[in-house]
Write an enzyme that holds these catalytic residues in place. Structure first.
Site, short mmCIF file in Angstrom:
data_model
loop_
_atom_site.label_atom_id
_atom_site.label_comp_id
_atom_site.label_asym_id
_atom_site.label_seq_id
_atom_site.Cartn_x
_atom_site.Cartn_y
_atom_site.Cartn_z
N LYS A 1 35.67 46.33 37.80
CA LYS A 1 34.74 45.36 37.75
C LYS A 1 34.62 44.79 39.07
CE LYS A 1 32.69 41.99 36.94
NZ LYS A 1 31.64 41.14 37.98
N GLU B 1 45.78 35.55 38.57
CA GLU B 1 45.72 34.87 39.74
C GLU B 1 44.81 34.13 39.88
OE1 GLU B 1 46.44 32.98 42.79
OE2 GLU B 1 44.80 34.71 43.22
N CYS C 1 42.10 30.86 47.56
CA CYS C 1 43.01 30.11 46.47
C CYS C 1 44.12 29.44 47.34
CB CYS C 1 43.51 31.16 45.52
SG CYS C 1 44.21 32.47 46.05
#
Length: 515
Positions: free
Chosen positions: A193, A267, A301
């Site tokens: 996706k 994650e 991140c």
């Protein structure tokens, strides 16, 4: 750098200056429209009048079709010898390499990051594919002595099965490759996706898979929003979900996977910090802080969103940092002179500006530079925010605790290394950390005490390489690691094998073995 006189939020223009190219889902080796019949526009965050393309807004029916295709292809693919699977992946790497410039421009246009960074993103996908393809001739198991005579014991890897991959916007080709390539070399089939803000880059990756000759049904992509992702997570035939994104969404996925006893790899967020000791090369530390805090407009991140600086050099460091940050050139990433691009969309812009107001009004921190939206002139149709540096920040301030995911960093003073380490560890995340020092003893002590999955010395908190494991502690993830050979433990399961050639029943732990 241009300054905005007001932090007015822009509304996305509905007037497109480019014709819309239409893209499709890739299911069972065919490019097909969504069964929903619905579409969404992918826009350039630097100029929302620039429509990158129209993409299918997939629903559960599309996910069902993609999963069915992956399920039908699973047996043939897992039985394909791993070295043969690897040959296809080497071909894929060469296709990615040969088309790097085109993929780079597409990525900058749909995601906003500057051309050099987008090129690095594509290069990471290339590196990951070359590196992981090599595992097709390894995928090592191990042998071990058996307890009984005339008995052989060993361990081998086997595929997990059907994998659902859900990827974010900030690394539109690198992160999908981190998941897709190891899944394939281990013999799994896949449904991806794509990130709804960056579907073209994932489609480019899947088109390269098609060109490399990966069989139909082995790789499938559905485009769309959260409902398509939820359908993938909830599907009974999906054995594993690999997700990169926000901690809140990750927790929802983890709960759903726990209910259905699925393997899940997460994650998620980070609130990373650089420690700058009083013996550090200040100029080098400032350059590292700029790159760590404002690379990808802070939408990593691993972004250096906290700078923990020794009190002896605090004023010197913050002055140099603010001067350099205020000089960064903000603009359209397609302009080679641009150093900081836009943020991804209006929702992200609103969130970041809200945190800037929290820093000013709730935390009572000082804005050393930036702090505004850019809304005039060349910025009027994009999502631009000035690189922002807060000083006079305490470790417990919200801007020092919560992930902002934008071009905002906070400078926090400290007196001792142990105090600095406590500050770095004093958040709910544990992805990346760094220390600038000329003292090897302090460097090694910090590496020992910082509770993060990644640690740098004399570098920023970003810059992971594909042959080392990537991931973090605490709220950053759930213990898995991507990249390196450690990623194979996500996408394969261990099978222990025993061969007894004694010609009789032998009972381990029960029978006495004569010497």
């Amino acid at each position: 750098m241009a300054k905005a006189k007001e932090a007015k939020i822009k509304k996305t223009s509905k007037t497109a200056k480019t014709s819309k190219k239409t893209y499709h889902n890739y299911i069972n080796g065919e490019w097909v429209k969504s069964l929903s019949g619905e579409w969404f526009d992918n826009v350039n965050p630097a100029d929302t009048t620039d429509i990158v393309g129209r993409f299918p807004k997939s629903n559960a029916d599309d996910v069902n079709a993609a999963v069915a295709a992956a399920k039908n292809a699973a047996d043939k693919w897992r039985r394909t010898p791993a070295p043969k699977r690897a040959e296809l992946l080497f071909t894929l790497a060469e296709i990615l390499r040969d088309n790097k410039d085109a993929y780079t421009r597409d990525m900058t246009r749909e995601m906003g990051k500057v051309l050099k960074e987008a090129g690095g993103d594509v290069q990471e996908a290339i590196d990951c594919t070359y590196y992981t393809a090599g595992e097709g001739r390894r995928l090592h198991g191990f042998t071990t002595p058996a307890e009984m005579k005339n008995k052989f014991a060993m361990c081998v890897r086997q595929p997990v099965g059907l994998c659902g991959l859900i990827t974010p916007f900030n690394f539109p080709m690198a992160i999908p490759s981190w998941k897709l390539i190891p899944a394939l070399v281990c013999g799994n089939t896949v449904v991806i996706k794509s990130g709804e803000d960056v579907p073209l880059s994932t489609i480019n990756l899947i088109k390269a898979c098609e060109a490399a000759g990966i069989p139909k049904g082995v790789v499938n992509i559905v485009n769309g929003f959260g409902d398509a992702g939820a359908a993938l997570v909830d599907h009974d035939d999906v054995r594993l979900i690999s997700f990169t994104g926000s901690t809140n969404t990750g927790r929802i996925i983890a709960e759903a996977c726990a209910r259905d006893n699925k393997i899940v790899s997460l994650e998620m967020g980070g609130k990373n910090a650089i420690i700058v000791m009083d013996d550090a090369d200040v100029d080098n530390a400032v350059e590292g802080a700029l790159w760590g805090a404002f690379g990808t407009s802070g939408q990593r991140c691993t972004a250096s969103s906290r700078l923990v600086v020794h009190k002896k050099i605090y004023k010197q460091f913050t002055k140099k940092l603010a001067e350099r940050a205020s000089q960064l050139r903000v603009g359209n990433g397609l302009d080679a002179k641009t150093e900081v691009g836009p943020v991804i969309n209006q929702k992200a812009m609103d969130k970041i500006l809200n945190y800037i107001e929290i820093g000013r009004n709730e935390d009572k921190a000082t804005v050393a530079c930036g702090g505004n939206a850019l809304t005039k002139g060349a910025y009027k149709n994009g999502f631009f925010i000035e690189p922002t540096v807060f000083t006079d920040v305490a470790p417990n301030h919200r801007i020092a605790q919560e992930e902002i995911f934008g071009p905002v960093t906070s400078v926090i003073p400290f007196s001792t290394l142990d105090e600095a380490i406590d500050i770095v560890n004093g958040v709910k995340y544990g992805l990346s950390s760094a220390i600038y020092t000329q003292d090897v003893n302090k460097a090694f002590y910090a590496m020992q005490e910082l509770y993060t999955g990644i640690c740098y010395v004399n570098s920023a908190t970003i810059g992971a390489e594909v042959h080392l494991p990537f991931g973090g502690t605490k709220g950053t993830g759930n213990g898995h690691r991507e990249a390196g050979t450690q990623v194979l433990d996500i996408f394969s399961e261990w099978k222990s094998l025993y061969v007894d050639y004694s010609g009789k029943l032998q009972k381990a732990q029960i029978d006495e073995v004569e010497i």
